[in-house]
Write a protein that holds these residues in place. Structure first.
Motif, PDB file in Angstrom:
ATOM      1  N   SER A 144      52.828  46.096  37.009  1.00  0.00           N
ATOM      2  CA  SER A 144      53.158  47.163  36.408  1.00  0.00           C
ATOM      3  C   SER A 144      52.167  47.233  35.123  1.00  0.00           C
ATOM      4  O   SER A 144      52.296  48.339  34.235  1.00  0.00           O
ATOM      5  CB  SER A 144      54.661  46.962  35.981  1.00  0.00           C
ATOM      6  OG  SER A 144      54.856  46.027  35.226  1.00  0.00           O
ATOM      7  N   TYR A 145      51.283  46.365  35.024  1.00  0.00           N
ATOM      8  CA  TYR A 145      50.485  46.374  33.711  1.00  0.00           C
ATOM      9  C   TYR A 145      49.608  47.468  33.870  1.00  0.00           C
ATOM     10  O   TYR A 145      49.003  47.575  34.891  1.00  0.00           O
ATOM     11  CB  TYR A 145      49.884  44.897  33.674  1.00  0.00           C
ATOM     12  CG  TYR A 145      48.902  45.032  32.146  1.00  0.00           C
ATOM     13  CD1 TYR A 145      49.311  44.762  31.083  1.00  0.00           C
ATOM     14  CD2 TYR A 145      47.597  45.060  32.273  1.00  0.00           C
ATOM     15  CE1 TYR A 145      48.727  44.753  29.913  1.00  0.00           C
ATOM     16  CE2 TYR A 145      46.794  45.140  31.212  1.00  0.00           C
ATOM     17  CZ  TYR A 145      47.154  44.932  29.993  1.00  0.00           C
ATOM     18  OH  TYR A 145      46.560  44.857  28.787  1.00  0.00           O
ATOM     19  N   PRO A 146      49.762  48.382  32.735  1.00  0.00           N
ATOM     20  CA  PRO A 146      49.086  49.856  33.005  1.00  0.00           C
ATOM     21  C   PRO A 146      47.461  49.826  32.857  1.00  0.00           C
ATOM     22  O   PRO A 146      46.858  50.620  32.901  1.00  0.00           O
ATOM     23  CB  PRO A 146      49.654  50.500  31.956  1.00  0.00           C
ATOM     24  CG  PRO A 146      50.081  49.632  30.841  1.00  0.00           C
ATOM     25  CD  PRO A 146      50.384  48.624  31.552  1.00  0.00           C
ATOM     26  N   LYS A 147      46.774  48.626  32.238  1.00  0.00           N
ATOM     27  CA  LYS A 147      45.417  48.688  31.863  1.00  0.00           C
ATOM     28  C   LYS A 147      44.845  47.789  32.710  1.00  0.00           C
ATOM     29  O   LYS A 147      45.114  46.775  33.223  1.00  0.00           O
ATOM     30  CB  LYS A 147      45.244  48.077  30.582  1.00  0.00           C
ATOM     31  CG  LYS A 147      45.820  49.448  29.414  1.00  0.00           C
ATOM     32  CD  LYS A 147      45.376  49.190  27.952  1.00  0.00           C
ATOM     33  CE  LYS A 147      46.738  48.113  27.289  1.00  0.00           C
ATOM     34  NZ  LYS A 147      46.423  47.963  26.095  1.00  0.00           N
ATOM     35  N   PRO A 148      43.302  48.157  32.671  1.00  0.00           N
ATOM     36  CA  PRO A 148      42.388  46.639  33.486  1.00  0.00           C
ATOM     37  C   PRO A 148      42.472  45.536  32.626  1.00  0.00           C
ATOM     38  O   PRO A 148      42.837  45.613  31.376  1.00  0.00           O
ATOM     39  CB  PRO A 148      40.986  47.463  33.410  1.00  0.00           C
ATOM     40  CG  PRO A 148      40.977  48.389  32.438  1.00  0.00           C
ATOM     41  CD  PRO A 148      42.646  49.210  32.191  1.00  0.00           C
ATOM     42  N   PHE A 149      42.048  44.467  33.339  1.00  0.00           N
ATOM     43  CA  PHE A 149      42.286  43.142  32.620  1.00  0.00           C
ATOM     44  C   PHE A 149      40.929  42.399  33.317  1.00  0.00           C
ATOM     45  O   PHE A 149      40.450  42.596  34.224  1.00  0.00           O
ATOM     46  CB  PHE A 149      43.533  42.429  32.723  1.00  0.00           C
ATOM     47  CG  PHE A 149      43.806  42.067  34.234  1.00  0.00           C
ATOM     48  CD1 PHE A 149      43.698  41.091  34.784  1.00  0.00           C
ATOM     49  CD2 PHE A 149      44.568  43.364  34.902  1.00  0.00           C
ATOM     50  CE1 PHE A 149      43.935  40.661  36.280  1.00  0.00           C
ATOM     51  CE2 PHE A 149      45.148  42.966  36.222  1.00  0.00           C
ATOM     52  CZ  PHE A 149      44.844  41.807  36.723  1.00  0.00           C
ATOM     53  N   VAL A 150      40.553  41.372  32.642  1.00  0.00           N
ATOM     54  CA  VAL A 150      39.421  40.454  32.917  1.00  0.00           C
ATOM     55  C   VAL A 150      40.120  39.053  33.067  1.00  0.00           C
ATOM     56  O   VAL A 150      40.888  38.736  32.452  1.00  0.00           O
ATOM     57  CB  VAL A 150      38.686  40.350  31.805  1.00  0.00           C
ATOM     58  CG1 VAL A 150      37.433  39.381  32.349  1.00  0.00           C
ATOM     59  CG2 VAL A 150      37.808  41.861  31.860  1.00  0.00           C
ATOM     60  N   VAL A 151      39.659  38.413  34.406  1.00  0.00           N
ATOM     61  CA  VAL A 151      40.014  36.882  34.718  1.00  0.00           C
ATOM     62  C   VAL A 151      38.553  36.212  34.225  1.00  0.00           C
ATOM     63  O   VAL A 151      37.450  36.553  34.685  1.00  0.00           O
ATOM     64  CB  VAL A 151      40.123  36.698  35.890  1.00  0.00           C
ATOM     65  CG1 VAL A 151      40.454  35.102  36.365  1.00  0.00           C
ATOM     66  CG2 VAL A 151      41.713  37.541  36.230  1.00  0.00           C
ATOM     67  N   ASP A 152      38.662  35.298  33.482  1.00  0.00           N
ATOM     68  CA  ASP A 152      37.431  34.433  32.998  1.00  0.00           C
ATOM     69  C   ASP A 152      37.871  32.952  33.646  1.00  0.00           C
ATOM     70  O   ASP A 152      38.832  32.332  33.247  1.00  0.00           O
ATOM     71  CB  ASP A 152      37.073  34.453  31.627  1.00  0.00           C
ATOM     72  CG  ASP A 152      36.059  33.781  31.097  1.00  0.00           C
ATOM     73  OD1 ASP A 152      35.722  32.660  31.957  1.00  0.00           O
ATOM     74  OD2 ASP A 152      35.254  34.081  30.322  1.00  0.00           O
ATOM     75  N   ASP A 153      36.962  32.583  34.617  1.00  0.00           N
ATOM     76  CA  ASP A 153      37.310  31.189  35.124  1.00  0.00           C
ATOM     77  C   ASP A 153      36.120  30.043  34.541  1.00  0.00           C
ATOM     78  O   ASP A 153      36.063  29.196  35.135  1.00  0.00           O
ATOM     79  CB  ASP A 153      37.096  31.136  36.604  1.00  0.00           C
ATOM     80  CG  ASP A 153      36.054  31.701  37.229  1.00  0.00           C
ATOM     81  OD1 ASP A 153      35.054  31.717  36.612  1.00  0.00           O
ATOM     82  OD2 ASP A 153      35.884  31.684  38.569  1.00  0.00           O
ATOM     83  N   GLY A 154      35.484  30.551  33.577  1.00  0.00           N
ATOM     84  CA  GLY A 154      34.597  29.665  33.140  1.00  0.00           C
ATOM     85  C   GLY A 154      32.954  29.599  33.780  1.00  0.00           C
ATOM     86  O   GLY A 154      32.128  29.340  33.302  1.00  0.00           O
ATOM     87  N   GLN A 155      33.002  30.311  34.787  1.00  0.00           N
ATOM     88  CA  GLN A 155      31.642  30.637  35.754  1.00  0.00           C
ATOM     89  C   GLN A 155      31.673  32.046  35.809  1.00  0.00           C
ATOM     90  O   GLN A 155      30.208  32.472  35.529  1.00  0.00           O
ATOM     91  CB  GLN A 155      31.888  29.913  37.031  1.00  0.00           C
ATOM     92  CG  GLN A 155      32.045  28.262  36.744  1.00  0.00           C
ATOM     93  CD  GLN A 155      31.881  27.615  38.455  1.00  0.00           C
ATOM     94  OE1 GLN A 155      31.415  28.209  39.313  1.00  0.00           O
ATOM     95  NE2 GLN A 155      32.362  26.421  38.445  1.00  0.00           N
ATOM     96  N   SER A 156      32.629  32.674  35.749  1.00  0.00           N
ATOM     97  CA  SER A 156      32.458  34.259  36.051  1.00  0.00           C
ATOM     98  C   SER A 156      33.418  35.060  35.560  1.00  0.00           C
ATOM     99  O   SER A 156      34.544  34.385  34.960  1.00  0.00           O
ATOM    100  CB  SER A 156      32.386  34.577  37.591  1.00  0.00           C
ATOM    101  OG  SER A 156      31.194  34.102  38.398  1.00  0.00           O
ATOM    102  N   ARG A 157      33.250  36.253  35.300  1.00  0.00           N
ATOM    103  CA  ARG A 157      34.338  37.114  34.679  1.00  0.00           C
ATOM    104  C   ARG A 157      34.470  38.351  35.648  1.00  0.00           C
ATOM    105  O   ARG A 157      33.316  38.788  36.128  1.00  0.00           O
ATOM    106  CB  ARG A 157      33.898  37.758  33.216  1.00  0.00           C
ATOM    107  CG  ARG A 157      33.860  36.757  32.118  1.00  0.00           C
ATOM    108  CD  ARG A 157      33.440  37.287  30.851  1.00  0.00           C
ATOM    109  NE  ARG A 157      33.392  36.472  29.951  1.00  0.00           N
ATOM    110  CZ  ARG A 157      32.956  36.180  28.748  1.00  0.00           C
ATOM    111  NH1 ARG A 157      32.199  37.417  28.199  1.00  0.00           N
ATOM    112  NH2 ARG A 157      32.864  35.209  27.740  1.00  0.00           N
ATOM    113  N   PHE A 158      35.770  38.741  36.075  1.00  0.00           N
ATOM    114  CA  PHE A 158      35.869  39.545  36.998  1.00  0.00           C
ATOM    115  C   PHE A 158      37.012  40.769  36.154  1.00  0.00           C
ATOM    116  O   PHE A 158      37.949  40.411  35.598  1.00  0.00           O
ATOM    117  CB  PHE A 158      36.815  38.952  38.097  1.00  0.00           C
ATOM    118  CG  PHE A 158      36.185  37.781  38.715  1.00  0.00           C
ATOM    119  CD1 PHE A 158      35.163  38.056  39.777  1.00  0.00           C
ATOM    120  CD2 PHE A 158      36.471  36.466  38.100  1.00  0.00           C
ATOM    121  CE1 PHE A 158      34.864  36.644  40.476  1.00  0.00           C
ATOM    122  CE2 PHE A 158      35.733  35.252  38.674  1.00  0.00           C
ATOM    123  CZ  PHE A 158      34.987  35.477  39.937  1.00  0.00           C
TER     124      PHE A 158
END
Length: 289
Positions: free
Chosen positions: A39-53
């Protein structure tokens, strides 16, 4: 630019840190719950230390950037979209509809210094992550606009050498671009040997009708190839009159461009030739009837 809100990833399959455009006073528990129930209405980023998604929800990854090589194309379908260089190796004007994490924009900016670049993105929350994905600032060669891609195309000047469309929302391909008017405008605004390239993702039945519209607007001068790694297809539509690829020459030229751009263009041209000879675009279009 306000500081990003950092949240440990609540997802079992996506480890690392979630980056959000939220006030630092936001409640972590509420944000975590919204992310998990989508239900989160905005895009978000996952940063795993090697890449950002970049994600709209955790099931739909929109973009990937390697932190070691932020200007390279990490996802296979984006590499295949750049196969337009086989037919338009020195584009002067490139328009991109759909910014995402800016992978295509950055690649074109750094590898094609003679090109003017305009990126059109409808969602301001996507544009707000441009620094997170290390996009260069606007300047004489680059402009990022918050606008509707179809409306921009209808109003812009003619003479686009490459029109790259990678436009999705939470439900799939942007519906405003999947119609006859959009393809007619694309054909009209391309230069005489311009190329339209579209990333097609999701269920094949959902975009088969789109392939048919492209074939009608471009007088059947359309090639569609699959991207098995990503489950996508890439569509190329050619404005050039009496488009007849010289495949033998293109195979040799692809080796030259591979050295220049670092892309597996010999494999891509092989796939394009096979698709053209098998009539894959027409076969896919018939699914939509």
């Amino acid at each position: 630019m306000a500081p990003l809100y950092h949240l440990p990833s609540p997802f079992a399959n996506e480890t690392g840190t979630i980056l959000l455009h939220e006030p630092l006073t936001a409640r972590a528990g509420e944000l975590r719950a919204q992310l998990l129930d989508e239900s989160y209405p905005k895009p978000f980023v996952v940063d795993d230390g090697q890449s950002r998604f970049l994600y709209f929800n955790v099931r739909l990854m929109q973009s990937e950037m390697s932190l070691r090589a932020p200007n390279e194309l990490a996802i296979r379908y984006t590499q295949k979209m750049m196969a337009f260089l086989l037919f338009q190796p020195r584009p002067k004007r490139i328009v991109l509809i759909g910014l995402g994490g800016g992978s295509l924009l950055k690649f074109c900016y750094h590898r094609l210094p003679g090109a003017q670049l305009t990126a059109i993105e409808l969602d301001p929350h996507v544009i707000a992550f441009r620094d997170t994905f290390l996009l260069p600032p606007d300047g004489p060669r680059l402009q990022v606009l918050q606008a509707d891609g179809a409306e921009y195309l209808a109003q812009t000047d003619k003479g686009i050498d490459a029109l790259l469309v990678d436009a999705f929302d939470k439900t799939g391909f942007a519906p405003g671009l999947a119609n006859r008017e959009f393809f007619a405008n694309a054909f009209a605004k391309l230069s005489s040997n311009g190329v339209l390239v579209i990333n097609l993702a999701g269920e094949q039945e959902s975009y088969a009708g789109l392939i048919g519209e492209a074939m009608q607007a471009f007088d059947d001068q359309v090639i569609v190839i699959s991207v098995p790694d990503d489950g996508n297809h890439v569509l190329y539509a050619f404005k050039e009159r009496y488009f007849e690829p010289r495949w033998r020459w293109l195979h040799n030229y692809a080796k030259e461009l591979r050295a220049r751009f670092g892309l597996d263009l010999p494999a891509f041209v092989q796939k394009m030739e096979r698709s053209a000879k098998l009539g894959l675009a027409r076969r896919e279009a018939l699914r939509g009837r």
